[in-house]
Design a protein around this motif. Structure first.
Motif, short mmCIF file in Angstrom:
data_model
loop_
_atom_site.label_atom_id
_atom_site.label_comp_id
_atom_site.label_asym_id
_atom_site.label_seq_id
_atom_site.Cartn_x
_atom_site.Cartn_y
_atom_site.Cartn_z
N ALA A 168 -1.15 0.84 2.06
CA ALA A 168 -1.08 0.75 0.83
C ALA A 168 -2.14 1.04 0.63
O ALA A 168 -2.85 1.81 -0.64
CB ALA A 168 -0.99 -0.65 0.52
N ASP A 169 -3.34 1.35 1.69
CA ASP A 169 -4.77 1.65 1.17
C ASP A 169 -4.81 3.32 1.09
O ASP A 169 -6.17 3.73 0.65
CB ASP A 169 -5.58 1.93 2.06
N GLU A 170 -4.10 4.49 1.66
CA GLU A 170 -3.83 5.91 1.42
C GLU A 170 -2.53 5.77 0.45
O GLU A 170 -1.32 6.15 1.71
CB GLU A 170 -3.36 5.74 3.42
N PRO A 171 -2.68 6.17 -0.31
CA PRO A 171 -1.09 5.87 -1.11
C PRO A 171 -0.55 7.55 -0.85
O PRO A 171 0.50 7.94 -0.94
CB PRO A 171 -2.20 6.57 -2.79
N GLU A 172 -1.21 8.44 -0.67
CA GLU A 172 -0.28 9.66 -0.34
C GLU A 172 0.11 9.45 1.23
O GLU A 172 1.26 10.65 0.47
CB GLU A 172 -2.11 11.35 0.21
N LEU A 173 -0.37 8.76 2.13
CA LEU A 173 0.10 8.12 3.26
C LEU A 173 1.61 7.39 3.21
O LEU A 173 2.79 7.80 3.43
CB LEU A 173 -1.02 7.76 4.44
N ALA A 174 1.41 6.69 2.13
CA ALA A 174 2.82 5.94 1.64
C ALA A 174 3.26 6.33 1.24
O ALA A 174 5.22 5.91 1.51
CB ALA A 174 1.63 4.89 0.51
N ALA A 175 2.91 7.64 -0.05
CA ALA A 175 4.42 8.50 -0.54
C ALA A 175 5.47 9.52 0.81
O ALA A 175 6.38 9.08 -0.06
CB ALA A 175 3.54 9.62 -1.24
N ARG A 176 4.60 9.90 1.34
CA ARG A 176 5.31 11.09 2.40
C ARG A 176 6.05 9.96 3.31
O ARG A 176 7.40 10.48 2.93
CB ARG A 176 3.85 11.51 2.99
N LEU A 177 5.37 8.58 3.63
CA LEU A 177 6.28 7.98 4.72
C LEU A 177 7.51 7.20 3.77
O LEU A 177 8.81 7.29 4.68
CB LEU A 177 5.35 6.77 5.69
N HIS A 178 7.61 6.82 3.11
CA HIS A 178 8.83 6.42 1.87
C HIS A 178 9.49 7.50 1.72
O HIS A 178 10.73 6.82 1.57
CB HIS A 178 7.70 6.27 0.50
N PRO A 237 2.08 5.83 11.19
CA PRO A 237 1.25 7.35 11.15
C PRO A 237 -0.41 6.06 11.17
O PRO A 237 -0.52 5.73 10.07
CB PRO A 237 1.28 6.88 10.12
N ALA A 238 -1.68 6.65 11.74
CA ALA A 238 -2.96 6.29 12.05
C ALA A 238 -3.28 6.45 10.62
O ALA A 238 -4.27 5.86 9.79
CB ALA A 238 -3.55 6.16 12.95
N SER A 239 -3.12 7.81 9.93
CA SER A 239 -3.69 7.87 9.01
C SER A 239 -2.51 9.11 8.78
O SER A 239 -1.85 10.08 8.92
CB SER A 239 -5.00 8.54 8.97
N MET A 240 -3.51 10.32 7.60
CA MET A 240 -2.64 11.65 7.06
C MET A 240 -2.80 12.96 8.22
O MET A 240 -1.74 13.06 8.09
CB MET A 240 -3.34 11.90 5.43
N GLY A 241 -4.02 12.01 8.82
CA GLY A 241 -3.68 13.24 9.75
C GLY A 241 -2.95 13.03 10.77
O GLY A 241 -2.35 14.19 11.54
N ASP A 242 -2.28 11.64 10.57
CA ASP A 242 -1.14 11.60 12.19
C ASP A 242 0.05 11.82 11.90
O ASP A 242 0.33 11.10 11.96
CB ASP A 242 -1.76 10.25 12.53
N PHE A 243 -0.22 11.91 10.21
CA PHE A 243 1.55 12.21 9.36
C PHE A 243 2.75 12.60 10.38
O PHE A 243 3.75 12.70 10.77
CB PHE A 243 1.78 12.07 8.65
N ASP A 244 1.35 14.15 10.73
CA ASP A 244 2.43 15.03 11.24
C ASP A 244 3.29 14.96 12.55
O ASP A 244 4.29 14.98 13.38
CB ASP A 244 2.39 16.94 11.06
N ASP A 245 1.90 13.87 13.18
CA ASP A 245 2.69 14.10 14.76
C ASP A 245 3.47 12.96 14.83
O ASP A 245 3.91 12.67 15.54
CB ASP A 245 0.98 13.36 15.19
N TRP A 246 3.17 11.52 13.72
CA TRP A 246 3.88 10.75 14.23
C TRP A 246 5.22 11.33 13.83
O TRP A 246 6.58 10.92 13.79
CB TRP A 246 3.70 10.11 12.61
N VAL A 247 5.87 12.44 12.66
CA VAL A 247 7.18 12.83 12.48
C VAL A 247 8.55 13.29 13.44
O VAL A 247 8.90 12.74 13.89
CB VAL A 247 6.95 13.50 11.75
#
Length: 503
Positions: free
Chosen positions: A198-208, A227-237
């Motif tokens: 919730a503290d990272e809205p951009e990550l939350a929106a992408r995840l959702h 995903p640990a952060s926005m920087g981890d989102f691509d690897d997480w996917v």
């Protein structure tokens, strides 16, 4: 069963306060007659988790059905019921009629002094094996609507078309239920809290946009791999949704295959692919899959009954509508995964994802962001509408002079009453990857002018720009003068408060 169960929701049950309140109120209602409740929802929503917690809190009998023949299902039910009542030997009911009669007999006065909660989970499995079950339950419910009974029967299932049909039209249980509860995905804000982002809205929106608000995906499927952060989102996917060894890899296919009324899965995937790629009208879907519009009525109806597709009316054009996929993972699968399935199975997740940025923005994140903005106006942003209780939706305003159509992503329209004109109280445009400027505002102003010319009341119509990428300085200066609402990800996720623009 303890009274006051409605205040005892276990801490391990995340969110679901309204669902818990409705269920416990149903169980504890002081009515001296049998009561029936229907609980449905797509798989992975946590229905079983919720109902097991209810049985633990209130006491009662829980039975989870499995796919099987009628004889096996009856034998399993009989054994579970015998264990519940403490019988030293399994029961051996000859028919379901005998079993249901015995079950209701446990709730008659004299056998117990409090309501008797019974949960039959995955009820569609039993109906498939014994189609007469709804009629048998109807007969005994009708009997104990006259005679006294403490029965509180909850029938639960994930096959939405089957569960929806239990109370429809001429179905035996039509008019017998005192509760009809659909367990839905978490809202986007609750989902962000659940995933701890919730503290990272951009990550939350992408995840959702990828997984939506399905609770099972975090813990049961991914073992808390977040995903640990926005920087981890691509690897997480790449290591979760796109990895062939991940439980999520084939989940979108399973969601479709699990629906009882779906036979030709190839046709249904084609329909969903058409919608995911922007063909959202009936004609557009038919053209994409090479069928006539009349030929796709059945698959569209089945997908709607299964709650995988929703038809949303155009709020400005009577008779016009568009279809939207309700499950984000299916949209992601149809837009990103299905076209590159062979490469993904070959372990090329990183390469596929690297080449999917534009498609993800246009076909997945963009439309999903528009839906989030409408959800915001319906829920967390409700106070922005002042006294307005209008319908929230989207629509198209035709500009004949400019020979163009203005897409309104978020609109609030009040129907006229008492001779009054229909009123438009909000017009909004939503952009995922575009920094919005005054040109977007001018388009909204032109739409408001056109609607006023058509006789709609726009005197209280505010304008709103929703953007995940931000706003130009010129647009911010316009907003400071009043009458324009700017809502970014921080506002959507409650990290900043917008200024209300409506009276």
């Amino acid at each position: 069963m303890r009274r006051g169960a409605e205040a005892d929701k276990p801490s391990r049950v995340y969110d679901r306060g309204s669902e818990w309140g409705a269920l416990s109120s149903f169980v504890n209602r002081p009515l001296p007659h049998a009561m029936l409740g229907i609980v449905s929802g797509r798989r992975r929503m946590g229905k079983t988790y919720l109902l097991r917690a209810l049985v633990e809190r209130c006491g009662g009998f829980y039975f989870g059905a499995t796919a099987g023949t009628e004889a096996e299902s009856l034998r399993q039910f009989s054994a579970a019921l015998a264990e519940h009542v403490g019988s030293p030997a399994p029961f051996s009911f000859a028919t379901w009629d005998d079993a249901i009669s015995y079950l209701f007999g446990l709730a008659v006065p004299g056998r117990r002094d409090s309501p008797f909660l019974v949960v039959v989970d995955e009820f569609p499995y039993l109906v498939k094996a014994a189609p007469e079950l709804p009629s048998l339950i109807q007969r005994v419910i009708d009997r104990f609507q006259i005679e006294e009974s403490g029965m509180r029967l909850l029938l639960c299932g994930s096959a939405m078309s089957v569960m929806g049909g239990l109370l429809a039209s001429t179905a035996p249980l039509r008019g017998r239920a005192q509760l009809e509860l659909v367990v839905r995905p978490f809202g986007y804000r609750a989902a962000a809290d659940f995933w701890g982002v919730a503290d990272e809205p951009e990550l939350a929106a992408r995840l959702h946009a990828v997984l939506g608000g399905t609770p099972a995906y975090r813990r049961q499927f991914l073992a808390d791999d977040v995903p640990a952060s926005m920087g981890d989102f691509d690897d997480w996917v790449c290591r979760t949704v796109l990895a062939p060894f991940s439980p999520l890899f084939r989940e979108a296919r399973y969601l479709l295959a699990e629906e009882a009324d779906i036979r030709d899965t190839a046709l249904y995937h084609s329909v969903l692919a058409a919608v995911a790629q922007g063909n959202t009208t009936r004609g557009g879907i038919a053209g994409y899959i090479g069928r006539k519009s009349v030929d796709i009525s059945h698959p569209l109806n089945v997908l709607e009954d299964s709650h995988l597709l929703v038809r949303e009316a155009d709020v400005f054009r009577a008779g016009k509508s568009q279809y939207r996929i309700t499950e984000p993972l299916i949209t992601f699968y149809e837009a990103i995964m299905r076209p590159a399935w062979a490469r993904l199975e070959g372990g090329q997740a990183a390469e596929v994802w690297a080449r999917s940025a534009e498609r993800f923005a246009a076909q997945v994140a963009g439309p999903h962001f528009e839906a989030l903005c409408r959800e915001y106006v319906l829920g967390p942003g409700r106070s922005l509408l002042g006294r307005s209780l209008g319908d929230v939706g989207s629509g198209v305003v035709t500009d004949s002079r400019e020979r163009r159509q203005i897409q309104i992503d978020v609109a609030v329209v009040e129907s006229g009453s008492g001779g009054g004109r229909p009123a438009v109280t909000l017009l909004g445009e939503a952009k995922w990857g575009t920094v919005m400027g005054t040109n977007h505002l001018e388009r909204l102003e032109r739409a408001r002018e056109l609607l006023a010319g058509r006789g709609l009341d726009t005197t209280r119509c505010g304008l709103a720009c929703f953007s995940a990428a931000g706003f130009s300085d010129a647009l911010r200066r316009e907003a400071e003068r009043g009458g324009v609402l700017l809502i970014g990800l921080d506002e959507l996720y409650g990290r900043a408060m917008p200024t209300a623009v409506l009276p």
